[in-house]
Write an enzyme that holds these catalytic residues in place. Sequence first.
Site, short mmCIF file in Angstrom:
data_model
loop_
_atom_site.label_atom_id
_atom_site.label_comp_id
_atom_site.label_asym_id
_atom_site.label_seq_id
_atom_site.Cartn_x
_atom_site.Cartn_y
_atom_site.Cartn_z
N GLU A 91 0.82 -1.20 0.00
CA GLU A 91 0.00 0.00 0.00
C GLU A 91 0.86 1.26 0.00
O GLU A 91 2.00 1.27 0.46
CB GLU A 91 -0.92 0.01 1.21
CG GLU A 91 -0.14 0.04 2.49
CD GLU A 91 -1.01 -0.09 3.73
OE1 GLU A 91 -2.21 -0.37 3.59
OE2 GLU A 91 -0.47 0.10 4.82
N CYS A 104 3.39 8.24 1.64
CA CYS A 104 3.90 7.19 2.53
C CYS A 104 4.14 5.95 1.66
O CYS A 104 3.21 5.41 1.06
CB CYS A 104 2.85 6.94 3.61
SG CYS A 104 3.30 5.63 4.73
N CYS A 111 6.86 -7.94 6.44
CA CYS A 111 8.03 -7.47 7.18
C CYS A 111 8.49 -8.58 8.12
O CYS A 111 7.68 -9.27 8.73
CB CYS A 111 7.69 -6.22 7.99
SG CYS A 111 9.11 -5.58 8.91
N CYS A 115 6.92 -6.68 14.78
CA CYS A 115 6.53 -5.90 15.96
C CYS A 115 5.10 -6.28 16.37
O CYS A 115 4.24 -6.50 15.51
CB CYS A 115 6.61 -4.41 15.67
SG CYS A 115 8.26 -3.90 15.19
N CYS A 118 2.01 -4.18 15.08
CA CYS A 118 1.99 -3.84 13.65
C CYS A 118 1.35 -4.94 12.83
O CYS A 118 1.78 -6.10 12.89
CB CYS A 118 3.41 -3.58 13.16
SG CYS A 118 3.49 -3.30 11.39
N CYS A 344 -0.73 1.84 8.21
CA CYS A 344 0.17 0.72 8.47
C CYS A 344 -0.36 -0.70 8.25
O CYS A 344 -0.74 -1.38 9.20
CB CYS A 344 0.70 0.82 9.88
SG CYS A 344 1.43 2.40 10.18
N1 SAH Z 1 9.47 -0.56 9.51
C1 SAH Z 1 9.63 0.83 9.72
C2 SAH Z 1 8.74 1.67 8.86
C3 SAH Z 1 7.33 1.22 8.64
S1 SAH Z 1 6.24 1.31 10.02
C4 SAH Z 1 9.47 1.17 11.19
O1 SAH Z 1 9.04 0.31 11.95
O2 SAH Z 1 9.81 2.28 11.56
C5 SAH Z 1 5.98 3.05 10.17
C6 SAH Z 1 5.55 3.48 11.57
O3 SAH Z 1 4.24 2.99 11.86
C7 SAH Z 1 6.46 2.94 12.65
O4 SAH Z 1 6.80 3.92 13.58
C8 SAH Z 1 5.60 1.87 13.28
O5 SAH Z 1 5.99 1.62 14.58
C9 SAH Z 1 4.22 2.47 13.18
N2 SAH Z 1 3.14 1.49 13.32
C10 SAH Z 1 3.11 0.22 12.92
N3 SAH Z 1 1.93 -0.37 13.23
C11 SAH Z 1 1.19 0.57 13.83
C12 SAH Z 1 -0.13 0.59 14.37
N4 SAH Z 1 -0.91 -0.49 14.35
N5 SAH Z 1 -0.57 1.74 14.91
C13 SAH Z 1 0.20 2.85 14.92
N6 SAH Z 1 1.45 2.89 14.43
C14 SAH Z 1 1.95 1.77 13.89
FE1 SF4 Z 2 8.10 -4.10 10.37
FE2 SF4 Z 2 5.83 -3.12 11.26
FE3 SF4 Z 2 7.89 -3.39 12.93
FE4 SF4 Z 2 7.97 -1.50 11.01
S1 SF4 Z 2 6.55 -1.60 12.73
S2 SF4 Z 2 9.59 -2.96 11.58
S3 SF4 Z 2 6.83 -2.55 9.36
S4 SF4 Z 2 6.80 -5.06 11.89
#
Ligand code: SAH
Ligand code: SF4
Length: 382
Positions: A91, A104, A111, A115, A118, A344
């Site tokens: 996306e 974005c 990934c 996390c 996420c 995200c």
């Molecule tokens: N992988 C990279 C970039 C993609 S995620 C990273 O982790 O930084 C971009 C941002 O969205 C990151 O700060 C991540 O922690 C945040 N993010 C991911 N899932 C989310 C969610 N469910 N709600 C709010 N922020 C989220």
């Molecule tokens: Fe990967 Fe999501 Fe963690 Fe960013 S926040 S590193 S996209 S798992």
Amino acid sequence: MTANLLDYDLEGLALYCDQLGEKRYRAIQLFRWIHQKGIAHFDDMTDLAKSLRDKLAVSAHVKSLEVISQHISSDGTIKWLFNVGAGNAIETVFIPESDRGTLCVSSQAGCAVGCRFCSTGHQGFSRNLKMGEIVGQLWFAEHFLRNHLHRNDRVISNVVMMGMGEPLQNYDELVPALRVMLDDHGYGLSRRRVTVSTSGVVPMMDRLALDCPVALAVSLHAPSDDLRSNLVPLNRKYPIAELMESCSRYLVHAPRDFITFEYCMLDGVNDQVQHAKQLVSLVQKHASDGVWCKFNLIPFNPFSASGLLRSSAEQVQVFAGILTDAGIVTTVRKTRGDDIDAACGQLAGDVKDRTGVAGRMARQRTMMLKPVSSFNHVTKES
Ligand code: SAH
Ligand code: SF4
């Protein structure tokens, strides 16, 4: 197979043209047609010699990504879902504001970092995007928006690598893509208007500082190693102290910049007063090493498999207040495009997950999306 010219930065295109027996200035012309004008057909590149256009017609093409769906939110946010093959979708989100237009961009399908909060992380890792697929998101969005808004000048002023994936785990494709974004013959974006967001891949942060020191956002999410390792598994490999040292090294190469620490606010998990106070001491400890930073608090975008909840607005304010009172610049991210799930990994997650009951439900949800048959028709969702 013919070459997709979106897969080349200017140096790569110059080399490609050299192999065709063409001078460097031809590569510059070609690059400008593709990226500045959004032209994909060589016959439309009117100042290129006919002989070059003929050579290109048989050896090359310019192809962006296939659009699966496009949604426009009541606040003007647009989200595209692109097909990258083998059941994977990525996306891209455009966020218009009064003084800027931010895109974005995704770097991977899925990934591997995983996390907890996420949805992309919960899907697992499918594959790295090619450079042309990263640049292709910008190419498509910029020229689509110009046509749609009837504008000749630039619409996208900022790029954030905050879509799906961990950009620094796809370094070799990321860096040439960033170069195209920064190149004056490409999109001409300034170094500070292109942001790489990372969960903290320390060795690659150090390389980025040398190769292409764009703005850096670090997803911190916790003030202590115990909690951070629980939320961001990569912390076990690169703990907070190492991350902070790398941030300070980064700023040596990006003078007068600051690091943006992203902090996803999770109810009862990392949003308590004690966490804010710990963050203040962490930042103060590293300020003497030259880590200038600001905080961006992100309201959690909930999804059921996470088992986590969004912090209340009051808690976010209390938390922000503690950081601000300690002199740390802190912003709370506005949630944009809520009505189209423009955050995200949510929508792409629906497409990827095609097995079992979850898959059937996902398919039903996916079918409800309006397909984009023509790019000239943006459907406005109510
Ligand atoms: N992988 C990279 C970039 C993609 S995620 C990273 O982790 O930084 C971009 C941002 O969205 C990151 O700060 C991540 O922690 C945040 N993010 C991911 N899932 C989310 C969610 N469910 N709600 C709010 N922020 C989220
Ligand atoms: Fe990967 Fe999501 Fe963690 Fe960013 S926040 S590193 S996209 S798992």
